[in-house]
Scaffold this motif. Structure first.
Motif, PDB file in Angstrom:
ATOM      1  N   VAL A  25      -2.627  -6.867  -2.442  1.00  0.00           N
ATOM      2  CA  VAL A  25      -2.066  -5.518  -2.399  1.00  0.00           C
ATOM      3  C   VAL A  25      -0.546  -5.650  -2.394  1.00  0.00           C
ATOM      4  O   VAL A  25       0.009  -6.491  -1.678  1.00  0.00           O
ATOM      5  N   ILE A  26       0.111  -4.820  -3.190  1.00  0.00           N
ATOM      6  CA  ILE A  26       1.576  -4.856  -3.263  1.00  0.00           C
ATOM      7  C   ILE A  26       2.126  -3.459  -2.989  1.00  0.00           C
ATOM      8  O   ILE A  26       1.780  -2.502  -3.688  1.00  0.00           O
ATOM      9  N   ILE A  27       2.950  -3.342  -1.953  1.00  0.00           N
ATOM     10  CA  ILE A  27       3.692  -2.098  -1.699  1.00  0.00           C
ATOM     11  C   ILE A  27       4.921  -2.181  -2.597  1.00  0.00           C
ATOM     12  O   ILE A  27       5.862  -2.919  -2.318  1.00  0.00           O
ATOM     13  N   HIS A  28       4.902  -1.441  -3.691  1.00  0.00           N
ATOM     14  CA  HIS A  28       5.868  -1.693  -4.762  1.00  0.00           C
ATOM     15  C   HIS A  28       6.994  -0.668  -4.878  1.00  0.00           C
ATOM     16  O   HIS A  28       7.959  -0.877  -5.625  1.00  0.00           O
ATOM     17  N   LYS A  29       6.878   0.454  -4.156  1.00  0.00           N
ATOM     18  CA  LYS A  29       7.907   1.489  -4.331  1.00  0.00           C
ATOM     19  C   LYS A  29       8.034   2.322  -3.069  1.00  0.00           C
ATOM     20  O   LYS A  29       7.055   2.552  -2.357  1.00  0.00           O
ATOM     21  N   LEU A  30       9.261   2.780  -2.793  1.00  0.00           N
ATOM     22  CA  LEU A  30       9.531   3.692  -1.684  1.00  0.00           C
ATOM     23  C   LEU A  30      10.404   4.820  -2.216  1.00  0.00           C
ATOM     24  O   LEU A  30      11.539   4.594  -2.626  1.00  0.00           O
ATOM     25  N   VAL A  31       9.851   6.039  -2.221  1.00  0.00           N
ATOM     26  CA  VAL A  31      10.576   7.201  -2.739  1.00  0.00           C
ATOM     27  C   VAL A  31      10.479   8.340  -1.739  1.00  0.00           C
ATOM     28  O   VAL A  31       9.370   8.760  -1.369  1.00  0.00           O
ATOM     29  N   ASP A  32      11.628   8.827  -1.276  1.00  0.00           N
ATOM     30  CA  ASP A  32      11.665   9.952  -0.325  1.00  0.00           C
ATOM     31  C   ASP A  32      10.770   9.712   0.890  1.00  0.00           C
ATOM     32  O   ASP A  32      10.050  10.602   1.347  1.00  0.00           O
ATOM     33  N   GLY A  33      10.788   8.479   1.377  1.00  0.00           N
ATOM     34  CA  GLY A  33      10.025   8.158   2.569  1.00  0.00           C
ATOM     35  C   GLY A  33       8.547   7.895   2.333  1.00  0.00           C
ATOM     36  O   GLY A  33       7.802   7.668   3.283  1.00  0.00           O
ATOM     37  N   VAL A  34       8.106   7.930   1.068  1.00  0.00           N
ATOM     38  CA  VAL A  34       6.695   7.702   0.746  1.00  0.00           C
ATOM     39  C   VAL A  34       6.545   6.324   0.101  1.00  0.00           C
ATOM     40  O   VAL A  34       7.237   6.005  -0.874  1.00  0.00           O
ATOM     41  N   PHE A  35       5.633   5.510   0.660  1.00  0.00           N
ATOM     42  CA  PHE A  35       5.361   4.188   0.107  1.00  0.00           C
ATOM     43  C   PHE A  35       4.272   4.282  -0.959  1.00  0.00           C
ATOM     44  O   PHE A  35       3.276   4.975  -0.776  1.00  0.00           O
ATOM     45  N   TYR A  36       4.470   3.553  -2.068  1.00  0.00           N
ATOM     46  CA  TYR A  36       3.493   3.509  -3.155  1.00  0.00           C
ATOM     47  C   TYR A  36       2.965   2.073  -3.260  1.00  0.00           C
ATOM     48  O   TYR A  36       3.741   1.121  -3.165  1.00  0.00           O
ATOM     49  N   SER A  37       1.665   1.951  -3.458  1.00  0.00           N
ATOM     50  CA  SER A  37       1.056   0.619  -3.490  1.00  0.00           C
ATOM     51  C   SER A  37       0.155   0.438  -4.702  1.00  0.00           C
ATOM     52  O   SER A  37      -0.308   1.411  -5.302  1.00  0.00           O
ATOM     53  N   SER A  38      -0.079  -0.826  -5.015  1.00  0.00           N
ATOM     54  CA  SER A  38      -1.002  -1.193  -6.091  1.00  0.00           C
ATOM     55  C   SER A  38      -2.013  -2.185  -5.549  1.00  0.00           C
ATOM     56  O   SER A  38      -1.683  -3.058  -4.739  1.00  0.00           O
ATOM     57  N   ILE A  39      -3.261  -2.021  -5.996  1.00  0.00           N
ATOM     58  CA  ILE A  39      -4.320  -2.972  -5.665  1.00  0.00           C
ATOM     59  C   ILE A  39      -4.561  -3.833  -6.905  1.00  0.00           C
ATOM     60  O   ILE A  39      -4.820  -3.310  -7.989  1.00  0.00           O
ATOM     61  N   ILE A  40      -4.425  -5.149  -6.748  1.00  0.00           N
ATOM     62  CA  ILE A  40      -4.660  -6.067  -7.861  1.00  0.00           C
ATOM     63  C   ILE A  40      -6.104  -6.554  -7.769  1.00  0.00           C
ATOM     64  O   ILE A  40      -6.482  -7.248  -6.829  1.00  0.00           O
ATOM     65  N   CYS A  41      -6.910  -6.144  -8.745  1.00  0.00           N
ATOM     66  CA  CYS A  41      -8.342  -6.478  -8.755  1.00  0.00           C
ATOM     67  C   CYS A  41      -8.653  -7.460  -9.878  1.00  0.00           C
ATOM     68  O   CYS A  41      -7.897  -7.576 -10.843  1.00  0.00           O
ATOM     69  N   GLU A  42      -9.793  -8.125  -9.736  1.00  0.00           N
ATOM     70  CA  GLU A  42     -10.222  -9.055 -10.794  1.00  0.00           C
ATOM     71  C   GLU A  42     -11.734  -8.967 -10.974  1.00  0.00           C
ATOM     72  O   GLU A  42     -12.488  -8.926 -10.000  1.00  0.00           O
ATOM     73  N   ARG A  43     -12.136  -8.911 -12.212  1.00  0.00           N
ATOM     74  CA  ARG A  43     -13.569  -8.964 -12.563  1.00  0.00           C
ATOM     75  C   ARG A  43     -13.713  -9.708 -13.872  1.00  0.00           C
ATOM     76  O   ARG A  43     -13.016  -9.412 -14.850  1.00  0.00           O
TER      77      ARG A  43
END
Length: 206
Positions: free
Chosen positions: A79-97
């Motif tokens: 999981v990567i917390i990749h962005k912070l905008v106006d106090g809100v954190f944005y994250s990405s889940i890296i999945c594999e199949r």
């Protein structure tokens, strides 16, 4: 941009506001903490994942996602917390199949709840930690059993209702210097929930 690994310190709850929780993330190779205000349901789900002995009688939403992913051989790699905008954190889940990687956008609280269930590492970028991380000053407080106060998790059975919106915009009237003083005071008192909200207001103005 370089990635910084984070570990979960615990969940801090507000003594004054019902339903207000802060997830405390630690810099793995440093002293900074990253507090993130989250909702009651997500706080409960994370706390249950941390407390290995607690098994809900029926799967929670994040448990259902884990069971679904296991059934179809989907693995959460990180999981990567990749962005912070106006106090809100944005994250990405890296999945594999089938050796194919996919990146899925997610709320940070949901992403971390899943990372715990998949034993996946959590990362953020150095510039986000530089902007939003806080240092603790002074000695840690301990309770009567000698345990660090900020190591103690809220009891998952005691989580309240939805997080109150009462404090949204509560710090708008303060100047930047006053906000800095409030942030330092909150950090000194280890009031992570307040520190996170003040920090977010400061971030909006920078």
């Amino acid at each position: 941009m370089s990635l910084v690994k984070l570990t979960i310190k615990g969940i801090s709850y507000s003594q004054t506001q019902n339903g207000a929780y802060a997830l405390i993330l630690n810099e793995a190779d440093g002293d900074r903490k990253l507090p993130i205000v989250i909702g009651a349901f997500e706080a409960q789900s994370i706390a249950i994942a941390l407390e290995k002995e607690i098994k809900p009688p029926r799967p929670l939403t994040h448990d259902l996602f884990k069971n679904f992913a296991d059934r179809f051989d989907i693995v959460v790699k990180q999981v990567i917390i990749h962005k912070l905008v106006d106090g809100v954190f944005y994250s990405s889940i890296i999945c594999e199949r089938d050796k194919i990687e996919e990146i899925i956008d997610a709320r940070t609280s949901d992403a971390i709840a899943l990372a715990l269930r998949f034993h996946a590492p959590i990362f953020t970028y150095k510039n986000i930690l530089d902007k939003a991380g806080i240092y603790l000053k002074g000695n840690k407080e301990t309770d009567e059993d000698g345990q660090d106060v900020d190591d103690v998790l809220s009891n998952p059975d005691t989580f309240g209702q939805e997080e109150s919106n009462e404090s949204k915009g509560a710090y708008v009237k303060f100047s930047l210097s006053e906000l800095t003083d409030l942030l330092n005071a909150a950090v000194a008192e280890e009031d992570y929930e307040k520190a996170a909200k003040v920090r977010d207001e400061i971030s909006k103005r920078e």
